[in-house]
Design a protein around this motif. Structure first.
Motif, PDB file in Angstrom:
ATOM      1  N   ALA A 243       0.851  -1.157   0.055  1.00 58.43           N
ATOM      2  CA  ALA A 243       0.110   0.028  -0.024  1.00 58.43           C
ATOM      3  C   ALA A 243       0.819   1.110   0.027  1.00 58.43           C
ATOM      4  O   ALA A 243       0.517   2.152  -0.596  1.00 58.43           O
ATOM      5  CB  ALA A 243      -0.901  -0.026   1.186  1.00 58.43           C
ATOM      6  N   VAL A 244       2.248   1.496   0.688  1.00 58.23           N
ATOM      7  CA  VAL A 244       3.020   2.328   0.664  1.00 58.23           C
ATOM      8  C   VAL A 244       3.606   2.619  -0.712  1.00 58.23           C
ATOM      9  O   VAL A 244       3.582   3.823  -1.086  1.00 58.23           O
ATOM     10  CB  VAL A 244       4.035   1.995   1.847  1.00 58.23           C
ATOM     11  CG1 VAL A 244       5.001   3.205   1.463  1.00 58.23           C
ATOM     12  CG2 VAL A 244       3.620   1.904   3.179  1.00 58.23           C
ATOM     13  N   ILE A 245       3.636   1.744  -1.360  1.00 60.81           N
ATOM     14  CA  ILE A 245       4.360   1.705  -2.668  1.00 60.81           C
ATOM     15  C   ILE A 245       3.426   2.404  -3.810  1.00 60.81           C
ATOM     16  O   ILE A 245       3.566   3.351  -4.463  1.00 60.81           O
ATOM     17  CB  ILE A 245       4.841   0.468  -3.225  1.00 60.81           C
ATOM     18  CG1 ILE A 245       6.122   0.060  -2.380  1.00 60.81           C
ATOM     19  CG2 ILE A 245       5.121   0.710  -4.753  1.00 60.81           C
ATOM     20  CD1 ILE A 245       6.269  -1.420  -2.596  1.00 60.81           C
ATOM     21  N   LEU A 246       2.108   1.877  -3.470  1.00 57.56           N
ATOM     22  CA  LEU A 246       1.179   2.446  -4.456  1.00 57.56           C
ATOM     23  C   LEU A 246       0.738   3.748  -4.015  1.00 57.56           C
ATOM     24  O   LEU A 246       0.428   4.697  -5.108  1.00 57.56           O
ATOM     25  CB  LEU A 246      -0.249   1.590  -4.153  1.00 57.56           C
ATOM     26  CG  LEU A 246      -0.181   0.062  -4.996  1.00 57.56           C
ATOM     27  CD1 LEU A 246      -1.300  -0.663  -4.673  1.00 57.56           C
ATOM     28  CD2 LEU A 246       0.242   0.057  -6.331  1.00 57.56           C
ATOM     29  N   LEU A 247       0.810   4.067  -3.042  1.00 55.73           N
ATOM     30  CA  LEU A 247       0.428   5.738  -2.438  1.00 55.73           C
ATOM     31  C   LEU A 247       1.378   6.488  -2.920  1.00 55.73           C
ATOM     32  O   LEU A 247       1.051   7.552  -3.265  1.00 55.73           O
ATOM     33  CB  LEU A 247       0.448   5.528  -0.969  1.00 55.73           C
ATOM     34  CG  LEU A 247       0.029   6.886  -0.319  1.00 55.73           C
ATOM     35  CD1 LEU A 247      -1.430   7.554  -0.838  1.00 55.73           C
ATOM     36  CD2 LEU A 247      -0.311   6.692   1.185  1.00 55.73           C
ATOM     37  N   THR A 248       2.689   5.846  -2.978  1.00 57.10           N
ATOM     38  CA  THR A 248       3.707   6.892  -3.073  1.00 57.10           C
ATOM     39  C   THR A 248       3.730   7.282  -4.785  1.00 57.10           C
ATOM     40  O   THR A 248       3.814   8.164  -5.206  1.00 57.10           O
ATOM     41  CB  THR A 248       5.140   5.830  -2.962  1.00 57.10           C
ATOM     42  OG1 THR A 248       5.363   5.962  -1.506  1.00 57.10           O
ATOM     43  CG2 THR A 248       6.513   6.826  -3.341  1.00 57.10           C
ATOM     44  N   ASN A 249       3.633   6.214  -5.450  1.00 57.73           N
ATOM     45  CA  ASN A 249       3.186   6.361  -6.841  1.00 57.73           C
ATOM     46  C   ASN A 249       2.184   7.461  -7.198  1.00 57.73           C
ATOM     47  O   ASN A 249       2.159   8.239  -7.836  1.00 57.73           O
ATOM     48  CB  ASN A 249       2.998   4.812  -7.531  1.00 57.73           C
ATOM     49  CG  ASN A 249       2.476   5.119  -9.066  1.00 57.73           C
ATOM     50  OD1 ASN A 249       1.536   5.384  -9.553  1.00 57.73           O
ATOM     51  ND2 ASN A 249       3.677   5.043  -9.736  1.00 57.73           N
ATOM     52  N   THR A 250       1.073   7.162  -6.586  1.00 50.51           N
ATOM     53  CA  THR A 250      -0.043   8.009  -7.017  1.00 50.51           C
ATOM     54  C   THR A 250       0.227   9.482  -6.535  1.00 50.51           C
ATOM     55  O   THR A 250      -0.226  10.573  -7.485  1.00 50.51           O
ATOM     56  CB  THR A 250      -1.513   7.446  -5.851  1.00 50.51           C
ATOM     57  OG1 THR A 250      -1.794   6.074  -6.397  1.00 50.51           O
ATOM     58  CG2 THR A 250      -2.513   8.450  -6.137  1.00 50.51           C
ATOM     59  N   VAL A 251       0.577   9.653  -5.515  1.00 50.93           N
ATOM     60  CA  VAL A 251       0.774  11.087  -4.901  1.00 50.93           C
ATOM     61  C   VAL A 251       1.720  11.732  -5.928  1.00 50.93           C
ATOM     62  O   VAL A 251       1.618  12.877  -6.376  1.00 50.93           O
ATOM     63  CB  VAL A 251       1.340  11.244  -3.293  1.00 50.93           C
ATOM     64  CG1 VAL A 251       1.827  12.590  -2.990  1.00 50.93           C
ATOM     65  CG2 VAL A 251       0.181  10.538  -2.465  1.00 50.93           C
ATOM     66  N   VAL A 304      10.801   1.616  -1.301  1.00 48.80           N
ATOM     67  CA  VAL A 304      10.657   2.936  -1.396  1.00 48.80           C
ATOM     68  C   VAL A 304      11.215   3.643  -2.378  1.00 48.80           C
ATOM     69  O   VAL A 304      10.793   4.507  -3.361  1.00 48.80           O
ATOM     70  CB  VAL A 304      10.380   3.530  -0.149  1.00 48.80           C
ATOM     71  CG1 VAL A 304      10.007   5.441  -0.265  1.00 48.80           C
ATOM     72  CG2 VAL A 304       9.273   3.158   0.883  1.00 48.80           C
ATOM     73  N   LEU A 305      12.496   3.429  -2.323  1.00 50.41           N
ATOM     74  CA  LEU A 305      13.417   4.239  -3.278  1.00 50.41           C
ATOM     75  C   LEU A 305      13.138   3.620  -4.686  1.00 50.41           C
ATOM     76  O   LEU A 305      13.168   4.459  -5.849  1.00 50.41           O
ATOM     77  CB  LEU A 305      14.897   3.875  -3.092  1.00 50.41           C
ATOM     78  CG  LEU A 305      16.279   4.571  -3.778  1.00 50.41           C
ATOM     79  CD1 LEU A 305      15.968   6.012  -3.357  1.00 50.41           C
ATOM     80  CD2 LEU A 305      17.415   3.989  -3.285  1.00 50.41           C
TER      81      LEU A 305
END
Length: 401
Positions: A243-251, A304-305
């Motif tokens: 979920a963190v990865i997908l949120l990072t991408n969307t934002v 994340v990176l």
């Protein structure tokens, strides 16, 4: 972000409403088919695959139709048709009816998609098309997220009535989108010209670009399909990192897509942007590969990176792709060219889950490295393809001016 004005503002509202329904149905479509319509997972997969094939086959013809009768008319009637065709999901009885409705939806969807991009080409000056396209993509990311959030609430309720309410909501978004299209100025239809109707099918440089871009666009499935499986099976990172990865991408897309599109209005500069984006995608693949076997905290940091490197590649490659597709298309045939351009990403979506999952899940680090080299090589070919298109492009005749 680009402040929308005039037609761009209306296109933004159309995108907001349409993609909100898409985000909702992306999260609920499979659940509805299996839980409410009582289809098997295999039957659902057949229906989705068949619809994708129909949309793929009709992309160029529906784009040509948008050129000939005007993209606004095609977009209006496509969305108006999608309203009752979506509502038909409420009364489907059996697999055969499901296939029939899915096929009809695919025809209307193909028309709406080709017409939308022809509308952008017809209403927006050439120097602003990529910027507007980037703004619409950033907008759609926000709207899809809202739709997915609504779907999450309905999934929490978990009743048949809630799922049927989602169908009604989705049908209404199509009808509202069709009505909003009435607010757009009309784009004059293009008269018939001597020679073959589907000229794009004879444009070898453009078709080569479509194939290369379609293969490069497979990276869009990395975060949705491949990386979740990688996190679960090859790393010690916790599941919530997905979920963190997908949120990072969307934002990141919302914040950076418009900025990343600057300077990609011409095909030559767009090709360089696509190449640069492909290199970032390759770097992301290498970073992801290092997360295998790493301690949990290190794996989280690497994921994340990698996601940040991926989104830098994604937004730059997308901008370059739009610049090439608009720039290489003759003004009198934007509909069929944009419809054909969309076929590339369709092909990428069809083959990416199997190919990329096989590479990464079966071969681990080696698969990531192969993918990195593949993305970089595809992007590196873009400037040569655009140069080829420039050499073979004929001067327009007076009838085409």
């Amino acid at each position: 972000m680009l402040p929308p004005r005039g037609s761009a503002r209306t296109l933004t509202w159309i995108t907001l409403v349409h993609t909100m329904g898409q985000g909702l149905w992306m999260a609920l479509g499979a659940i509805y088919a299996i839980s409410v319509l009582k289809l098997s997972p295999g039957q659902f997969g057949i229906g989705v695959g068949m619809a994708a094939g129909v949309a793929l086959a009709l992309s160029t013809p529906t784009g040509h139709l948008a050129d000939r009768v005007g993209p606004r008319a095609v977009q209006i009637w496509s969305f108006v048709a999608l309203g009752p065709l979506t509502a038909a999901m409420l009364v489907i009885d059996g697999f055969a009816q499901y296939l029939l409705v899915m096929a009809a939806q695919a025809v209307a969807y193909s028309g709406s998609r080709s017409a939308r991009m022809a509308m952008v080409a017809g209403l927006i000056p050439p120097e602003d098309r990529v910027s507007v396209r980037a703004y619409l993509r950033a907008t759609s990311n926000v709207s899809v997220s809202v739709g997915a959030g609504i779907a999450g609430v309905l999934l929490a309720v978990g009743t048949t009535e809630a799922y049927r309410g989602a169908v009604v909501f989705n049908a209404l978004t199509y009808l509202i989108t069709g009505l909003l299209t009435l607010l757009l100025p009309s784009v004059p239809p293009q008269p018939a010209r001597p020679g073959p109707a589907l000229v794009v099918l004879r444009d070898r440089p453009f078709l080569t670009f479509v194939v290369l871009d379609g293969l490069l666009s497979m990276h869009n499935l990395l975060l949705d399909v491949v990386l979740p499986l990688w996190v679960l099976s090859h790393t010690d990172a916790p599941r919530w990192m997905i979920a963190v990865i997908l949120l990072t991408n969307t934002v990141s897309v919302v914040l950076l897509q418009v900025r990343a599109a600057r300077g990609t209005e011409e095909p030559t500069s767009a090709a360089r942007a696509s190449r640069t984006g492909s290199w970032w995608l390759g770097i992301a693949c290498v970073i992801f590969s290092f997360s295998e076997g790493a301690p949990a905290l290190v794996a989280c940091a690497l994921l994340v990176l990698g996601a940040l490197a991926h989104v830098l590649g994604e937004i730059r490659q997308s901008a370059g792709s739009w610049g090439i597709s608009f720039g290489l298309a003759p003004e009198h045939a934007q509909g069929q060219y944009q419809g054909t351009y969309a076929m590339g990403s369709d092909i990428g979506k069809m083959i990416a889950p199997a190919v990329l999952t096989w590479l990464v899940i079966e071969h681990g680090t080696a698969g990531w490295l192969v993918m990195a080299v593949g993305f970089a090589a595809l992007g590196a070919a873009m400037p040569a393809v655009v140069s080829w298109a420039g050499r073979t492009k004929k001067a327009p005749s007076p009838a085409h001016q």
